[in-house]
Design a protein around this motif. Structure first.
Motif, PDB file in Angstrom:
ATOM      1  N   ALA A  19       2.660  17.389   0.992  1.00  0.00           N
ATOM      2  CA  ALA A  19       2.173  16.335   0.097  1.00  0.00           C
ATOM      3  C   ALA A  19       3.300  15.427  -0.376  1.00  0.00           C
ATOM      4  O   ALA A  19       3.106  14.218  -0.539  1.00  0.00           O
ATOM      5  CB  ALA A  19       1.438  16.945  -1.100  1.00  0.00           C
ATOM      6  N   ALA A  20       4.487  15.963  -0.561  1.00  0.00           N
ATOM      7  CA  ALA A  20       5.617  15.149  -1.014  1.00  0.00           C
ATOM      8  C   ALA A  20       5.999  14.098   0.024  1.00  0.00           C
ATOM      9  O   ALA A  20       6.470  13.018  -0.327  1.00  0.00           O
ATOM     10  CB  ALA A  20       6.813  16.037  -1.333  1.00  0.00           C
ATOM     11  N   VAL A  21       5.777  14.391   1.292  1.00  0.00           N
ATOM     12  CA  VAL A  21       6.057  13.414   2.354  1.00  0.00           C
ATOM     13  C   VAL A  21       5.131  12.212   2.190  1.00  0.00           C
ATOM     14  O   VAL A  21       5.581  11.061   2.232  1.00  0.00           O
ATOM     15  CB  VAL A  21       5.890  14.052   3.752  1.00  0.00           C
ATOM     16  CG1 VAL A  21       6.053  13.021   4.864  1.00  0.00           C
ATOM     17  CG2 VAL A  21       6.863  15.213   3.930  1.00  0.00           C
ATOM     18  N   LEU A  22       3.858  12.456   1.980  1.00  0.00           N
ATOM     19  CA  LEU A  22       2.918  11.354   1.758  1.00  0.00           C
ATOM     20  C   LEU A  22       3.243  10.645   0.447  1.00  0.00           C
ATOM     21  O   LEU A  22       3.221   9.413   0.384  1.00  0.00           O
ATOM     22  CB  LEU A  22       1.469  11.847   1.760  1.00  0.00           C
ATOM     23  CG  LEU A  22       0.405  10.778   1.478  1.00  0.00           C
ATOM     24  CD1 LEU A  22       0.531   9.582   2.412  1.00  0.00           C
ATOM     25  CD2 LEU A  22      -0.984  11.387   1.554  1.00  0.00           C
ATOM     26  N   TRP A  23       3.575  11.390  -0.596  1.00  0.00           N
ATOM     27  CA  TRP A  23       3.898  10.772  -1.880  1.00  0.00           C
ATOM     28  C   TRP A  23       5.060   9.789  -1.723  1.00  0.00           C
ATOM     29  O   TRP A  23       5.005   8.672  -2.229  1.00  0.00           O
ATOM     30  CB  TRP A  23       4.230  11.845  -2.918  1.00  0.00           C
ATOM     31  CG  TRP A  23       4.519  11.261  -4.261  1.00  0.00           C
ATOM     32  CD1 TRP A  23       3.618  10.909  -5.227  1.00  0.00           C
ATOM     33  CD2 TRP A  23       5.808  10.920  -4.778  1.00  0.00           C
ATOM     34  NE1 TRP A  23       4.261  10.379  -6.319  1.00  0.00           N
ATOM     35  CE2 TRP A  23       5.605  10.367  -6.064  1.00  0.00           C
ATOM     36  CE3 TRP A  23       7.102  11.023  -4.285  1.00  0.00           C
ATOM     37  CZ2 TRP A  23       6.663   9.930  -6.861  1.00  0.00           C
ATOM     38  CZ3 TRP A  23       8.157  10.583  -5.077  1.00  0.00           C
ATOM     39  CH2 TRP A  23       7.921  10.047  -6.356  1.00  0.00           C
ATOM     40  N   ARG A  24       6.100  10.180  -0.989  1.00  0.00           N
ATOM     41  CA  ARG A  24       7.242   9.277  -0.773  1.00  0.00           C
ATOM     42  C   ARG A  24       6.808   8.033  -0.006  1.00  0.00           C
ATOM     43  O   ARG A  24       7.229   6.919  -0.319  1.00  0.00           O
ATOM     44  CB  ARG A  24       8.378   9.997  -0.036  1.00  0.00           C
ATOM     45  CG  ARG A  24       9.188  10.902  -0.940  1.00  0.00           C
ATOM     46  CD  ARG A  24      10.451  11.412  -0.257  1.00  0.00           C
ATOM     47  NE  ARG A  24      10.201  12.224   0.927  1.00  0.00           N
ATOM     48  CZ  ARG A  24       9.936  13.531   0.907  1.00  0.00           C
ATOM     49  NH1 ARG A  24       9.881  14.180  -0.245  1.00  0.00           N
ATOM     50  NH2 ARG A  24       9.723  14.184   2.022  1.00  0.00           N
ATOM     51  N   LEU A  25       5.956   8.204   0.971  1.00  0.00           N
ATOM     52  CA  LEU A  25       5.449   7.059   1.739  1.00  0.00           C
ATOM     53  C   LEU A  25       4.656   6.106   0.844  1.00  0.00           C
ATOM     54  O   LEU A  25       4.760   4.888   0.971  1.00  0.00           O
ATOM     55  CB  LEU A  25       4.574   7.576   2.892  1.00  0.00           C
ATOM     56  CG  LEU A  25       4.101   6.571   3.929  1.00  0.00           C
ATOM     57  CD1 LEU A  25       5.266   5.908   4.640  1.00  0.00           C
ATOM     58  CD2 LEU A  25       3.202   7.274   4.937  1.00  0.00           C
ATOM     59  N   LEU A  26       3.917   6.651  -0.095  1.00  0.00           N
ATOM     60  CA  LEU A  26       3.104   5.829  -1.003  1.00  0.00           C
ATOM     61  C   LEU A  26       3.941   4.980  -1.956  1.00  0.00           C
ATOM     62  O   LEU A  26       3.419   4.059  -2.586  1.00  0.00           O
ATOM     63  CB  LEU A  26       2.181   6.724  -1.838  1.00  0.00           C
ATOM     64  CG  LEU A  26       1.061   7.434  -1.106  1.00  0.00           C
ATOM     65  CD1 LEU A  26       0.382   8.443  -2.019  1.00  0.00           C
ATOM     66  CD2 LEU A  26       0.059   6.447  -0.556  1.00  0.00           C
ATOM     67  N   GLN A  27       5.224   5.275  -2.069  1.00  0.00           N
ATOM     68  CA  GLN A  27       6.073   4.553  -3.015  1.00  0.00           C
ATOM     69  C   GLN A  27       6.564   3.208  -2.486  1.00  0.00           C
ATOM     70  O   GLN A  27       7.115   2.409  -3.234  1.00  0.00           O
ATOM     71  CB  GLN A  27       7.269   5.415  -3.436  1.00  0.00           C
ATOM     72  CG  GLN A  27       6.883   6.764  -4.021  1.00  0.00           C
ATOM     73  CD  GLN A  27       5.754   6.696  -5.026  1.00  0.00           C
ATOM     74  OE1 GLN A  27       5.857   5.995  -6.021  1.00  0.00           O
ATOM     75  NE2 GLN A  27       4.667   7.402  -4.753  1.00  0.00           N
ATOM     76  N   ALA A  28       6.361   2.909  -1.217  1.00  0.00           N
ATOM     77  CA  ALA A  28       6.797   1.628  -0.656  1.00  0.00           C
ATOM     78  C   ALA A  28       6.045   0.491  -1.355  1.00  0.00           C
ATOM     79  O   ALA A  28       4.811   0.489  -1.394  1.00  0.00           O
ATOM     80  CB  ALA A  28       6.538   1.588   0.847  1.00  0.00           C
ATOM     81  N   PRO A  29       6.767  -0.454  -1.940  1.00  0.00           N
ATOM     82  CA  PRO A  29       6.112  -1.492  -2.754  1.00  0.00           C
ATOM     83  C   PRO A  29       5.137  -2.374  -1.981  1.00  0.00           C
ATOM     84  O   PRO A  29       4.137  -2.816  -2.536  1.00  0.00           O
ATOM     85  CB  PRO A  29       7.280  -2.312  -3.306  1.00  0.00           C
ATOM     86  CG  PRO A  29       8.480  -1.914  -2.545  1.00  0.00           C
ATOM     87  CD  PRO A  29       8.205  -0.595  -1.898  1.00  0.00           C
ATOM     88  N   SER A  46       0.855  16.502  -5.643  1.00  0.00           N
ATOM     89  CA  SER A  46       0.713  17.772  -4.924  1.00  0.00           C
ATOM     90  C   SER A  46      -0.407  18.616  -5.537  1.00  0.00           C
ATOM     91  O   SER A  46      -1.191  19.241  -4.819  1.00  0.00           O
ATOM     92  CB  SER A  46       2.031  18.541  -4.942  1.00  0.00           C
ATOM     93  OG  SER A  46       1.915  19.726  -4.211  1.00  0.00           O
ATOM     94  N   GLY A  47      -0.504  18.610  -6.867  1.00  0.00           N
ATOM     95  CA  GLY A  47      -1.590  19.330  -7.534  1.00  0.00           C
ATOM     96  C   GLY A  47      -2.952  18.771  -7.164  1.00  0.00           C
ATOM     97  O   GLY A  47      -3.905  19.526  -6.964  1.00  0.00           O
ATOM     98  N   MET A  48      -3.047  17.447  -7.049  1.00  0.00           N
ATOM     99  CA  MET A  48      -4.298  16.819  -6.644  1.00  0.00           C
ATOM    100  C   MET A  48      -4.666  17.243  -5.215  1.00  0.00           C
ATOM    101  O   MET A  48      -5.806  17.581  -4.929  1.00  0.00           O
ATOM    102  CB  MET A  48      -4.159  15.295  -6.729  1.00  0.00           C
ATOM    103  CG  MET A  48      -5.423  14.529  -6.457  1.00  0.00           C
ATOM    104  SD  MET A  48      -5.216  12.744  -6.718  1.00  0.00           S
ATOM    105  CE  MET A  48      -4.131  12.317  -5.370  1.00  0.00           C
ATOM    106  N   VAL A  49      -3.663  17.265  -4.324  1.00  0.00           N
ATOM    107  CA  VAL A  49      -3.900  17.667  -2.932  1.00  0.00           C
ATOM    108  C   VAL A  49      -4.361  19.125  -2.870  1.00  0.00           C
ATOM    109  O   VAL A  49      -5.227  19.476  -2.059  1.00  0.00           O
ATOM    110  CB  VAL A  49      -2.630  17.435  -2.075  1.00  0.00           C
ATOM    111  CG1 VAL A  49      -2.740  18.114  -0.721  1.00  0.00           C
ATOM    112  CG2 VAL A  49      -2.376  15.938  -1.915  1.00  0.00           C
ATOM    113  N   SER A  50      -3.827  19.981  -3.735  1.00  0.00           N
ATOM    114  CA  SER A  50      -4.184  21.402  -3.690  1.00  0.00           C
ATOM    115  C   SER A  50      -5.663  21.638  -3.984  1.00  0.00           C
ATOM    116  O   SER A  50      -6.224  22.644  -3.547  1.00  0.00           O
ATOM    117  CB  SER A  50      -3.319  22.208  -4.655  1.00  0.00           C
ATOM    118  OG  SER A  50      -3.690  21.952  -5.988  1.00  0.00           O
ATOM    119  N   GLY A  51      -6.302  20.725  -4.692  1.00  0.00           N
ATOM    120  CA  GLY A  51      -7.717  20.884  -5.011  1.00  0.00           C
ATOM    121  C   GLY A  51      -8.666  20.330  -3.961  1.00  0.00           C
ATOM    122  O   GLY A  51      -9.879  20.390  -4.125  1.00  0.00           O
TER     123      GLY A  51
END
Length: 189
Positions: A19-29, A46-51
């Motif tokens: 999930a952190a890989v996707l989170w980093r990708l989502l940070q591109a402005p 990551s908590g959201m993804v776990s559910g």
């Protein structure tokens, strides 16, 4: 969920482990120009993804996401998602390809694979996509795949905290079954 492979791509399910890989990708402005992305910390994301549900199958409900990788690359080129409603057998796709990978047909190829997954494995009757009218590249992807543009939904989404109009595009399973064998993805798509 399973890894989906295409001629040039590998779609890897998003789990708590990546999930952190996707989170980093989502940070591109530049990704926030046409879509409203979650503004969460990496831990909250990551908590959201776990559910989320773990298996895409008939009757499954929820959000499913895949990271899009070019074969033999460790850095993702983008992601695709499928949200399935509990009201009917319909889903909604979303997709983004990072700037440096655009204009090479990766969006078309990854969405095509996701549509096949939605119609073949989840047995959905139809899949929608919503697109800001000014996002001409995304509209071309949807048209190339056989989506029909439907109604303009006024204030149908939020981008950068403001309401925007979106086009509702739709693909029915019967249309996909007829077109899936004839779709060609040009190298410059």
């Amino acid at each position: 969920m399973r890894v989906i492979r295409t001629q040039r791509l590998r779609l890897t399910p998003v789990t708590t482990q990546n999930a952190a890989v996707l989170w980093r990708l989502l940070q591109a402005p530049d990704l926030r120009m046409f879509q409203d992305l979650p503004n969460l910390s990496a831990g909250a994301f990551s908590g959201m993804v776990s559910g989320r549900p773990k298996r895409l199958r008939p009757g499954a409900v929820g959000r499913f996401e895949w990271l899009v990788y070019l074969h033999r690359m460790r850095r993702p080129a983008g992601w695709v998602s499928l949200r399935i409603s509990d009201r009917d057998d319909a889903g909604e796709i979303g997709y983004t390809i990072a700037r440096e990978f655009r204009s090479r047909g990766f969006a078309t190829e990854s969405v095509r694979a996701l549509l096949d997954e939605a119609f073949t494995h989840a047995k959905l009757a139809r899949v929608s996509a919503y697109c800001v009218p000014e996002n001409h590249a995304s509209r071309r992807v949807l048209a190339r795949l056989g989506f029909r543009e439907g109604a303009l939904v006024h204030n149908g989404a939020s981008v950068a905290g403001r309401a925007v109009d979106v086009l509702h595009c739709i693909m029915a399973r019967r249309d996909w079954a007829q077109s899936a064998k004839t779709i060609e993805i040009p190298a410059s798509a």
